[in-house]
Design a protein around this motif. Structure first.
Motif, short mmCIF file in Angstrom:
data_model
loop_
_atom_site.label_atom_id
_atom_site.label_comp_id
_atom_site.label_asym_id
_atom_site.label_seq_id
_atom_site.Cartn_x
_atom_site.Cartn_y
_atom_site.Cartn_z
N GLU A 141 42.47 29.81 55.20
CA GLU A 141 43.56 30.75 55.45
C GLU A 141 44.82 30.02 55.91
O GLU A 141 45.94 30.36 55.50
N CYS A 167 44.16 33.53 43.95
CA CYS A 167 44.23 34.50 45.05
C CYS A 167 45.69 34.83 45.30
O CYS A 167 46.48 33.97 45.68
N THR A 169 46.73 37.44 47.40
CA THR A 169 46.94 37.99 48.74
C THR A 169 46.03 37.31 49.74
O THR A 169 45.06 36.65 49.38
N ASP A 171 43.99 38.79 51.67
CA ASP A 171 42.67 39.42 51.57
C ASP A 171 41.84 38.77 50.46
O ASP A 171 40.63 38.57 50.61
N GLU A 172 42.49 38.46 49.34
CA GLU A 172 41.77 37.82 48.24
C GLU A 172 41.33 36.41 48.63
O GLU A 172 40.24 35.96 48.26
N GLU A 175 38.32 36.92 50.84
CA GLU A 175 37.18 37.40 50.06
C GLU A 175 36.53 36.27 49.28
O GLU A 175 35.30 36.12 49.26
#
Length: 413
Positions: A141, A167, A169, A171-172, A175
């Motif tokens: 992140e 990815c 976002t 969130d992606e 995930e």
């Protein structure tokens, strides 16, 4: 002295038979060393001599090759695998031990680790995407935030686009990181994740033998967030200046990584700042690239690479120049492949060079977003790319298949 033998460390589900047949045409006796020979169907089907051995254990391989040298004249040793490049490293070490022609295993090894590869390319001033290395979710992140979304998140070691995802976002990113670290992804080494800038632009690839650029092609892949191959064509529609830039950049990659013996495959994106190196593979590109190059230029790279391995003189001259293109057959849902047909109709179309199905009816189809999804390909050859594209389209329209979707969990009997 016994027969001249070519030792193959592991195999390849889609290209292995081509290597075996090329070796036989050169008068060699192919012997495959594999930890699990059953994964390569062609070995039993063609009755290829095979020995089960732990190919991750160099000492075991040395003992097996020493034993074989009593009955055979070992002309050369080479390695290849669809899932990873460790077999190439191992083969290089065996060549060093037995004094046979082969690549520098240290150079191969530094290419197999994408983070290490990036470091060497960056130090040489070669244009690459911005990148960071992460070992846990917090690192991933943080790296994504530093580089800026969207980013590519992928294992630092691997091939075939396995575990690679765009990815867009945070969130992606989270995930996909959970997917990679939760045990669903099979790691070839300790979990290390590469986070890198998404280089936007047309995808190109170059195949090199020694320090000679054999050809430059173009490819289409997707749809996002995955990078599953859809189509590839050679030669790429580049003008002379663009071709020279890609060729010069390819040779710079070889110097930076200590390559230049045998085959190398390089992938690029043509971005706003020109060609950017995405990946350097110390091997031939996989199926169907060797077939495309042979159709386009009359040059059999598999045979010529074996000649190099056994110390013979290779011949990299082009015999002709045409356009060769391949379209991959990719399913649009998971389930069971009930039936697939039309290969005969497609193959009868003028200009179609090959139609191949990788799977048989009643096979489960589970999409992963990587090379494992593809269920076949069609190859066409023509004087121009437009003609090759038209032939491919007609051929693909002749092929049909039905996949019965897996019913939702609550609806299963």
């Amino acid at each position: 002295m016994g027969k001249r033998a070519l030792i193959l460390v592991e195999g390849h589900s889609r290209m292995g038979l081509q290597y075996v047949q090329a070796a036989q045409r050169l008068g060699l006796h192919p012997i495959t060393l594999s930890a699990d020979p059953a994964q390569y169907d062609y070995l039993a089907a063609k009755r290829i001599e095979t020995i089960r051995v732990d190919t991750d254990n160099l000492d075991s391989l040395i003992r097996e090759c020493s034993r074989l040298s009593v009955a055979f004249d070992i002309a050369g040793i080479t390695g290849f695998s669809r899932n990873d490049e460790s077999a190439c490293v191992t083969a290089g070490k065996l060549c060093q031990h037995f004094g046979l022609p082969g690549p520098n295993p240290e150079s191969i090894e530094r290419c197999c680790d994408k983070f290490t590869q990036r470091q060497f390319l960056a130090r040489a001033g070669i244009p690459i995407p911005a990148y960071r290395l992460a070992v846990n979710a917090t690192d991933v992140e943080s790296c994504a935030a530093e580089i800026g979304l969207p980013v590519i998140v992928k294992p630092a070691v691997g091939s075939g686009s396995v575990g690679v995802r765009l990815c867009r976002t945070a969130d992606e990113v989270a995930e996909h990181t959970i997917h990679l670290l939760s045990g669903k992804h099979i790691w070839q080494s300790s979990p290390r994740i590469l986070v890198e800038e998404f280089a936007k632009g047309q995808l190109y690839w170059a195949d090199i033998m020694g320090d000679q650029v054999i050809g430059i092609g173009t490819a289409e892949c997707g749809p996002p967030p995955h990078f599953l191959s859809h189509e590839c064509t050679i030669p790429a529609p580049l003008n002379d200046d663009e071709h020279e830039r890609v060729a010069d950049l390819s040779l710079s990659c070889l110097r930076a990584l200590g390559l230049g013996w045998g085959p190398t495959g390089i992938e690029f994106r043509w971005t706003k700042r020109g060609p950017v190196v995405i990946e350097v593979n110390p091997r031939l590109h996989g199926t169907p690239t060797p077939q495309l190059i042979q159709l386009a230029y009359g040059l059999d790279l598999i045979t010529e690479s074996i000649k190099l391995v056994i110390g013979d003189e290779w011949d990299l001259r082009r015999r002709h120049s045409q356009t060769a293109a391949a379209r991959f057959l990719n399913p649009d849902c998971d389930g069971t492949l009930d039936w697939i047909d039309g290969d005969g109709r497609a193959a009868s179309i003028p200009g179609v060079a090959e139609v191949k199905f990788y799977v048989k009816p009643k096979t489960p189809v589970v999409r992963n977003g990587d090379y494992r999804d593809t269920i076949g390909h069609v190859i066409a050859v023509a004087p121009t790319s437009a003609e090759a594209e038209a032939i491919l389209q007609r051929a693909v329209e002749s092929i049909n298949w039905v996949i019965t979707p897996i019913p939702p969990l609550g609806e299963q009997e």
